[in-house]
Scaffold this active site. Sequence first.
Site: not given
Ligand code: AMP
Length: 390
Positions: A13, A92, A180, A207-209, A211, A240, A328-329, A378
């Site tokens: 990836n 990916r 995603h 999907h809350l990351g 991105g 973004r 985040i999710g 993924e």
């Molecule tokens: P990802 O792109 O899926 O790896 O997600 C990254 C995001 O998840 C970042 O904004 C991190 O701060 C958030 N995140 C990861 N663990 C936590 C947590 N325990 N509480 C709040 N946000 C988190």
Amino acid sequence: MTADRTRAVLTLNAGSSSLKVGLFPMQGDAALATGLADRIGPDGTLTLKDATGAAIPALAGDLSNHEAALATILASLAARFPDLDLAAVGHRVVHGGPDHAAPARVTPALLEELARYAPFAPLHQPHNLSGIRAAMAAFPGVPQVACFDTAFHRGHPWVNDTYALPRRFHDKGVRRYGFHGLSYDYIAGELARISPGLAAGRVVVAHLGNGASICGMMGGRSIASTMGFSPLDGLAMGTRPGQIDPGVLLYLMDQEGMSAGQISDLLYRQSGLLGLSGLSNDMRRLEAAGTDAAAEAIAYFVARLQRELGSMAAALGGIDALVFTGGIGENSAPIRARVCEGMGWMGIAADAACNAAHARMISPEGAAVAVLVMPTNEELVIARAARALV
Ligand code: AMP
């Protein structure tokens, strides 16, 4: 004594400054090894872990560019798995264009086709393709499989796939692709496994990351996504902005004299949680910050998500389940609680104790809408596609 040969598939990836790898056996879901080369360039770092999460020693090596980083990763893996026998490599690829609805075996013709989509995803597609070329050079003769983030969304009804521009733009490829898809594909499969009844219904996956997007599914198939032509639309994200009036961009060009490159940098790198908070793109840091600007950034993130949830429920004609996934999710109980609190009118609610415990099902007994927390994977979707090929 000689070790047994380790037959496995490799997943790659390639991001703009990172390279994530996974090594998967031919059966089962657990990776033999995972790795991340981060900040590829002069300050690059490499971490590798085995199936137990223990560190695999990373050999000192060049991390100055993607090809060099891949070579360093492979050398480190080869030291740990001396009899590695790669059956396939899965990649990916952010953009599969309008036609690819499934993973595809890499051929010279496919590479040429995917290069034509690079202008649609200039920050990601070129890196994805150089990852494929590097793996082809490293493993001549080993099948390579491209897995597209757009593929899962290819069955959208026309109204969810188009913009109200003159039709020639749609024909030229200016349309809503959605992204995603590997994550949504994984969640759709997992939901069908753990709750076929819910999976058959109207499901919204958030999907809350870093991105972020949401996907509306019916019977496990994507009907609509908040991301469209690019991964910029929809929810506010780490850097973004999500939904924005195109008039703002015209104003920035006409009145502020900003170039396309400057606007691209603004939209991809300086906006979202980072832009609003002036502090960080990282939700954990914002939750801990305690400043007014951080609180406002979080409030905007939640409010946009709630509005998009309402919109997605309208597209599906209702909602039977809401799934939270992504960094985040999966991990932020406070964000999930706030999102659900404002959505009671739609039958969405979270049980405080279940939510705090990150239980799989966080909606109260008998709730109209099932609310779930499901970790995404993924890499496993890519590994399965690569295995399916051999
Ligand atoms: P990802 O792109 O899926 O790896 O997600 C990254 C995001 O998840 C970042 O904004 C991190 O701060 C958030 N995140 C990861 N663990 C936590 C947590 N325990 N509480 C709040 N946000 C988190």
